[in-house]
Structure formats: structure tokens, C-alpha cells
Design a protein around this motif. Structure first.
Motif, mmCIF file in Angstrom:
data_model
loop_
_atom_site.group_PDB
_atom_site.id
_atom_site.type_symbol
_atom_site.label_atom_id
_atom_site.label_comp_id
_atom_site.label_asym_id
_atom_site.label_seq_id
_atom_site.Cartn_x
_atom_site.Cartn_y
_atom_site.Cartn_z
ATOM 1 N N ASP A 331 -12.953 -8.269 8.410
ATOM 2 C CA ASP A 331 -11.812 -7.884 8.508
ATOM 3 C C ASP A 331 -11.270 -7.769 7.420
ATOM 4 O OD1 ASP A 331 -12.478 -8.049 11.051
ATOM 5 O OD2 ASP A 331 -11.797 -10.047 11.591
ATOM 6 N N GLU A 332 -11.075 -8.868 6.527
ATOM 7 C CA GLU A 332 -10.318 -8.482 5.165
ATOM 8 C C GLU A 332 -10.722 -7.541 4.422
ATOM 9 O OE1 GLU A 332 -11.109 -12.298 3.239
ATOM 10 O OE2 GLU A 332 -9.901 -13.747 4.484
ATOM 11 N N LEU A 333 -11.980 -7.153 4.482
ATOM 12 C CA LEU A 333 -12.441 -5.782 3.665
ATOM 13 C C LEU A 333 -12.006 -4.518 4.207
ATOM 14 C CD1 LEU A 333 -16.177 -6.877 2.610
ATOM 15 C CD2 LEU A 333 -14.082 -6.588 0.839
ATOM 16 N N LYS A 334 -11.822 -4.838 5.613
ATOM 17 C CA LYS A 334 -11.354 -3.405 6.606
ATOM 18 C C LYS A 334 -9.832 -3.067 6.168
ATOM 19 C CE LYS A 334 -14.636 -2.939 10.118
ATOM 20 N NZ LYS A 334 -14.804 -3.107 11.626
ATOM 21 N N ASP A 335 -9.052 -4.362 6.191
ATOM 22 C CA ASP A 335 -7.674 -4.322 5.930
ATOM 23 C C ASP A 335 -7.395 -3.799 4.580
ATOM 24 O OD1 ASP A 335 -7.327 -5.240 8.500
ATOM 25 O OD2 ASP A 335 -6.975 -7.603 8.084
ATOM 26 N N LYS A 336 -8.247 -4.536 3.640
ATOM 27 C CA LYS A 336 -7.924 -4.012 2.184
ATOM 28 C C LYS A 336 -8.190 -2.462 2.200
ATOM 29 C CE LYS A 336 -9.229 -5.268 -2.432
ATOM 30 N NZ LYS A 336 -10.070 -6.220 -3.117
ATOM 31 N N ALA A 337 -9.205 -1.935 2.706
ATOM 32 C CA ALA A 337 -9.665 -0.546 2.368
ATOM 33 C C ALA A 337 -8.586 0.576 3.066
ATOM 34 C CB ALA A 337 -10.999 -0.257 3.184
ATOM 35 N N ARG A 338 -7.916 -0.126 4.323
ATOM 36 C CA ARG A 338 -7.112 0.667 5.020
ATOM 37 C C ARG A 338 -5.619 0.693 4.270
ATOM 38 N NH1 ARG A 338 -4.589 -1.882 10.454
ATOM 39 N NH2 ARG A 338 -3.784 -3.208 8.929
ATOM 40 N N ASP A 339 -5.318 -0.524 3.411
ATOM 41 C CA ASP A 339 -4.113 -0.602 2.842
ATOM 42 C C ASP A 339 -4.138 0.411 1.618
ATOM 43 O OD1 ASP A 339 -3.189 -2.262 4.688
ATOM 44 O OD2 ASP A 339 -3.707 -4.280 3.494
ATOM 45 N N SER A 340 -5.354 0.384 1.072
ATOM 46 C CA SER A 340 -5.504 1.361 -0.228
ATOM 47 C C SER A 340 -5.337 2.743 0.136
ATOM 48 C CB SER A 340 -6.879 1.015 -0.776
ATOM 49 O OG SER A 340 -7.803 1.173 -0.103
ATOM 50 N N ILE A 341 -5.806 3.035 1.153
ATOM 51 C CA ILE A 341 -5.677 4.445 1.632
ATOM 52 C C ILE A 341 -4.454 4.835 1.909
ATOM 53 C CG2 ILE A 341 -6.347 6.172 3.535
ATOM 54 C CD1 ILE A 341 -9.355 4.580 3.726
ATOM 55 N N ILE A 342 -3.481 3.958 2.725
ATOM 56 C CA ILE A 342 -2.303 4.216 3.259
ATOM 57 C C ILE A 342 -1.299 4.108 1.778
ATOM 58 C CG2 ILE A 342 -0.073 3.378 4.314
ATOM 59 C CD1 ILE A 342 -2.008 2.026 6.502
ATOM 60 N N ASN A 343 -1.679 3.362 0.987
ATOM 61 C CA ASN A 343 -0.761 3.661 -0.405
ATOM 62 C C ASN A 343 -1.135 4.938 -1.111
ATOM 63 O OD1 ASN A 343 0.320 0.921 0.055
ATOM 64 N ND2 ASN A 343 -1.294 -0.058 -1.006
ATOM 65 N N THR A 344 -2.332 5.195 -0.912
ATOM 66 C CA THR A 344 -2.653 6.629 -1.609
ATOM 67 C C THR A 344 -2.060 7.778 -0.882
ATOM 68 O OG1 THR A 344 -4.578 5.533 -2.728
ATOM 69 C CG2 THR A 344 -4.560 7.925 -2.716
ATOM 70 N N TYR A 345 -2.555 7.840 0.308
ATOM 71 C CA TYR A 345 -2.178 9.078 0.941
ATOM 72 C C TYR A 345 -0.718 9.011 1.990
ATOM 73 C CZ TYR A 345 -6.957 10.242 -0.423
ATOM 74 O OH TYR A 345 -7.737 10.411 -1.330
ATOM 75 N N GLY A 346 -0.389 7.924 2.206
ATOM 76 C CA GLY A 346 0.762 7.523 3.213
ATOM 77 C C GLY A 346 0.374 7.703 4.491
ATOM 78 N N GLY A 347 1.273 7.774 5.627
ATOM 79 C CA GLY A 347 1.028 7.788 6.859
ATOM 80 C C GLY A 347 1.104 6.687 7.850
#
Length: 571
Positions: A331-347
Motif C-alpha cells: 500500500d505504501e508503494l502504491k500511494d507513493k507511485a500515485r503521489d508522484s504521478i499526481i505531482n507530475t501531471y496533476g488531476g
């Protein structure tokens, strides 16, 4: 031969040899020929068969090495007695009830020692070395006391093939009675012990009034047959008050019922909204913590493949801790990957929106239906479309491709055009297509030839004058129909020429086959006149597959016996 002659008396041999000396030693050629003719006549059935001394006919087809009688047998005429079993030489087998005697013969009482008997016990049937009795201090030879009876003299049994392999030979059925009696005694003892135990329990129940479950043993449980007296329980198939599984839904396409195991795994009430008490065996099987246990087992297998020594049954606590740690890190890895994508592309605002089921669950659209399913108020629901493009009409068409079919071809219904992605011609294209289809079906006549001349003149005129667009289209369609007629006419002429050529070839082949059949029949007549013993080998056979023309020629030349003119034609 020497063994055979050993049992024959010498006088008989001398007598037979003297008879042979009186008879001629060698048959003449005429005698041999007559004997041969008589044998052939007997085999053909024209002469009576030979008769033996018992008045029975001898089969003439029996080989000579079997029917010929040896000289030492002393036969006076034709006979087969030497081939049949001789009663005096047959071996006599023992009967089915005969067997070796057992035990000793107690009918004879011996009071005095006999010479040659056992020195220990005094029996005549064995020696001192073979004696099975306890060695006496002073043997019966000297005391003449307690002389043992003799054993039975064993007969010589001659057993046949089945007798040697009989498993029950010599078995005494009375020996089984002891086994039956022993079994009956054991059963009787068990029955008495069971009755005593039941009596003791009944006395205990009568003495204990404080027991609340006093009469439980006497009540039959549902679905079982319980006899409290004998403690025997027999399980029925099901409780009679329950509904059978195969009667819950009589639709043949519903859940499958296995009659062998009496199981129905799926839910028979699928599609119904009402509450039911039975949803299939899989519903109860996968309820509770079953799914969690299955996931834990899968996690243990995957961990073992990756080198982690853990087992679900041996170390359940260790496995549960590992699984919790693994889920937390995942779960931590999933949250980290999601946060990195949101920080890069927004949404991020789209992730916080409520689900689509809540957004579209309630609307202001009101629809009221009748009892027959028709809409009374409101709008009908939107028609569900497929993944393909629909209601798109290119090139001025008003219908889709494939809406028209004729003569094995698909086209547009609006203009009867069979060319895909062509431009729509409307009603003019329909008329031209219909005219072409009708003209193709009509036969060519003189009137049509005149019409064609008129069309030619009209074409010349139309070339010089400005005609309307509709007339030009009609002329073009008529021209196309005329060219198609010419092509059909040429094609038919070619087919006629081909058919004529085929008929001529077939007739030539048939004439050749008829000539060959005449030659073959002449050769056969010559062969039939020759003696069959002088005829060449395989002269009347030919390993060759016949053609259709040769079969037709044979049928034409074949003589028919039922033809009333056959004899006239032969003359």
C-alpha cells in the motif's frame, strides 16, 4: 513299431503273413485303375460308400493314411475300428467321490504282535522309524499290550485332468459345522452382553429424576431412524420436510444438479429479488473466512517459491505477520507511485470526486409505464448502441451499405448500387438497375433488335443535341444492357461449341470401345473352344479398371437371354 508289435501274438502275425503269401503281392495296372475310379465315384456320390463290419458307411473323403488298416490289426475288410478308442486299453479314472482314506481302521482289534509290524506300537502299516507315537519304554513287540490299530490302506487313485485341478477334492463338508457353531456361540454371547448393558442403563435412568434430557434417547431425530433399544442409527437421504434441490427451480437452464452426489453448487434462484433460504452449496462454502484462508494459502505458496520458509498449517502466526507486513509495504508503494504521478501531471480534483454510481443514480427524468410496458409519461430510455459507427450515410446516401441484396450481391437500398462508397444516384439509379435486371432475363427477339437500332439512332441524336440528364442515364443503362446481352450470346455460343466437341469425342471413344468389345468377344469364343487344361494361365482375366465407354459398350453388346429376339439374331 516295436512297441506296437510287442502286444500282438506271434501266431496271429504268422497267420496274417501266410495269408499275404497266398495273395498276389502286387496289383496290376488295371486293378489300380479300377480302384481309383471306384474311389472317385464314391467321392462324387455316384457309387455307394464302403461299409464297415458294423454296417456303418465310411466317409470316402477320409484320407488314406487314416482309413488304411495296419496289417497286424487283422481286419477282414474296410473298417475304421483301429481309429476308435479300444475299451480294453482305456485307462479307468477314479470317481468324483473317491479319495484317500484318513485315520486308522478301528474296526479290527489286534491283541497280539505280528511279525513285520512296528516294534513301538505294533501297527502293520509303518515301521519304527516312521512311528508317530511316543516311544515306549518297552515296545509292543515284547509286551503285546496296547497294540495300535492299523491305518487305512491307501488306494491308487487315477485322476483325470479336472480331478487333478479340483480345489475341493477330499473336502469334508461336515468340518464346516464346527465353524458355524463357534460363530453362533459368539453372537449369542454378544447379544447377552448388549441386553445386560441396556438393562443397567434403564435402571440408571429410572433412578435419576434430575436429568432434564431423560427422554432424549427415545425421541427420533429428524432425518434419522433411531431405535433407543438397539442403538442403531440409519441416515436417510434428506429430511422429509425439506424441499429437494432439483425441485427448487424447474427451469432446465438453471443451476446444475448432480444426481450422483446430490449436489447443486450454483444458486437456483439467480435473477430473483426475493429472500431465499438456499443459495447453492458454493454460497455456504465461500462464506465467512473461507476467502481469507484461500488468500493466505496463495500468499504462502508464492512466498515459498521466492525462498521464504513458511507454511500455513505449521506456522500460521508467522504467516499472518508476514502477510500484514507485505500488505502494508504494498500500500505504501502504491500511494507513493500515485503521489508522484499526481505531482507530475496533476488531476487530484478528479480523484476526490464522488463515484459515477452516485452521480448518475438519481435524475429529474420521470417516466411512467403502462401495464403492457408502453410509456405513458416521460421519454423513453436511450437506445444502446454497438461499438461500430451507426446512422452515418456518406456520399449523399440515405441508407447504409448492405441494406439491399439482389442476385447474390449487397448494395445500397436508396439507389440499388452494388459499388461500396459510390455516389448515390437516387431514383434514376433504381430505374436503371431494374431495367438492366429485366433485360438480362428476356430472350433476344426481332423486336429487341429493332429496339437496339432505335437506341443507336437515339444515341447519335443525343450526341448532337443537348438532352436532359434523366434521358442520358436511361441511354447509358440501355447501352450497358445491350453489351451484357452480346457477351451472354457469345458465351452461349462458346458453350455450344465445347459441348459439340465433347459429344464428338465421347462418340469416338464409344465406337472404339465397341470395336474392342467385338474383338474381345471373338478372342473369348476361341478360348472357350480350347480345352480348359490346355488354356493359357490367366487368359480370361485382365487386371485393369474399365472406363465408362467400355462399360457402356459391354452393356450394349451383352447377350440378353430374356430377349425373345435373341435366338433370331444369333441365327
Amino acid at each position: 513299431m516295436a512297441n506296437t508289435l510287442a502286444n500282438v501274438p506271434v501266431s496271429k502275425i504268422i497267420k496274417n503273413t501266410s495269408n499275404f503269401e497266398d495273395e498276389p503281392r502286387k496289383k496290376s495296372r488295371e486293378d489300380w485303375r479300377k480302384a481309383k475310379e471306384l474311389e472317385e465315384a464314391r467321392k462324387a456320390g455316384t457309387a455307394p460308400a464302403a461299409v464297415d463290419e458294423e454296417g456303418k458307411d465310411i466317409n470316402p473323403h477320409i484320407p488314406q493314411y487314416i482309413s488304411a488298416t495296419p496289417w497286424y490289426f487283422g481286419a477282414q475288410g474296410p473298417t475304421l475300428k483301429h481309429q476308435r478308442p479300444q475299451p480294453e486299453k482305456q485307462k479307468q479314472f477314479s470317481g468324483i467321490d473317491e479319495w484317500y482314506n484318513r485315520g486308522v481302521d478301528a474296526s479290527k482289534v489286534i491283541s497280539k504282535y505280528r511279525k513285520g509290524a512296528c516294534e513301538n506300537c505294533g501297527a502293520m502299516t509303518h515301521k519304527r522309524k516312521e512311528c508317530m507315537e511316543r516311544p515306549r519304554k518297552i515296545g509292543a513287540k515284547f509286551t503285546n499290550a496296547d497294540i495300535a490299530p492299523d491305518e487305512f490302506t491307501q488306494p491308487e487313485l487315477s485322476m483325470d485332468y479336472d480331478g487333478k485341478r479340483d480345489r475341493w477334492a477330499g473336502y469334508d463338508p461336515s468340518e464346516h459345522r464346527a465353524i458355524v457353531e463357534e460363530y453362533q456361540k459368539i453372537e449369542e454371547a454378544k447379544r447377552q452382553m448388549r441386553a445386560e448393558k441396556l438393562n443397567a442403563e434403564e435402571n440408571d435412568e429410572q433412578d435419576s429424576d434430575k436429568d432434564e434430557d431423560k427422554y432424549v434417547d427415545e425421541v427420533d431425530m429428524p432425518g434419522t431412524k433411531v431405535d433407543s433399544k438397539q442403538r442403531i442409527t440409519v441416515r436417510n437421504l434428506r429430511i422429509r420436510e425439506d424441499t429437494a434441490k432439483y425441485l427448487r427451480n424447474l427451469d432446465p437452464n438453471s443451476a446444475y444438479y448432480d444426481p450422483k452426489t446430490r449436489s447443486m453448487r450454483d444458486n437456483p434462484y439467480v435473477g430473483t429479488e426475493r429472500e431465499v433460504d438456499y443459495k447453492g452449496e458454493n454460497f455456504a462454502r465461500f462464506s465467512g473466512d473461507t476467502q481469507m484462508h484461500a488468500n493466505a494459502q496463495l500468499f504462502a505458496w508464492e512466498a515459498h517459491e521466492r525462498g521464504v520458509d513458511v507454511h500455513l498449517l505449521a506456522e500460521p502466526t508467522k504467516l499472518e505477520l508476514l502477510k500484514q507486513e507485505y500488505d502494508k509495504k504494498r500500500d505504501e508503494l502504491k500511494d507513493k507511485a500515485r503521489d508522484s504521478i499526481i505531482n507530475t501531471y496533476g488531476g487530484e480534483k478528479h480523484l476526490d470526486a464522488p463515484p459515477a454510481s452516485l452521480l448518475l443514480a438519481q435524475t429529474e427524468q420521470y417516466v411512467e409505464y403502462s401495464r403492457y410496458g408502453k410509456i405513458i409519461k416521460g421519454q423513453d430510455r436511450q437506445v444502446i448502441r454497438s461499438k461500430y459507427e451507426e446512422d452515418i450515410f456518406p456520399n449523399n446516401h440515405t441508407s447504409v451499405w448492405g441494406s439491399y441484396w439482389q442476385a447474390g450481391k449487397w448494395g445500397y437500398k436508396c439507389c440499388y448500387s452494388f459499388v461500396k462508397n459510390s455516389y448515390c444516384t437516387g431514383e434514376a439509379g433504381k430505374r436503371a438497375s431494374e431495367a438492366t435486371f429485366v433485360e438480362n432475363k428476356r430472350p433476344i427477339t426481332e423486336e429487341q433488335s429493332l429496339d437496339e437500332e432505335k437506341l443507336d439512332s437515339v444515341e447519335e441524336k443525343s450526341a448532337t443535341s443537348d438532352a436532359s440528364s434523366d434521358e442520358e442515364k436511361k441511354l447509358k443503362a440501355a447501352k450497358v444492357s445491350r453489351s451484357s446481352k452480346k457477351k451472354d450470346k457469345r458465351r452461349k455460343q462458346k458453350e455450344k461449341r465445347k459441348n459439340k466437341g465433347k459429344l464428338a469425342k465421347e462418340q469416338d471413344k464409344l465406337q472404339l470401345a465397341l470395336q474392342k468389345e467385338d474383338e474381345t468377344r471373338k478372342e473369348m469364343d476361341v478360348l472357350f473352344q480350347i480345352d480348359e487344361r490346355k488354356r493359357p494361365y490367366n487368359s480370361m482375366y485382365e487386371a485393369k479398371e474399365l472406363t465408362a465407354e467400355e462399360i457402356e459398350a459391354f452393356q450394349m453388346k451383352r447377350p440378353r437371354q430374356d430377349d425373345p429376339m435373341a435366338e433370331f439374331l444369333n441365327k
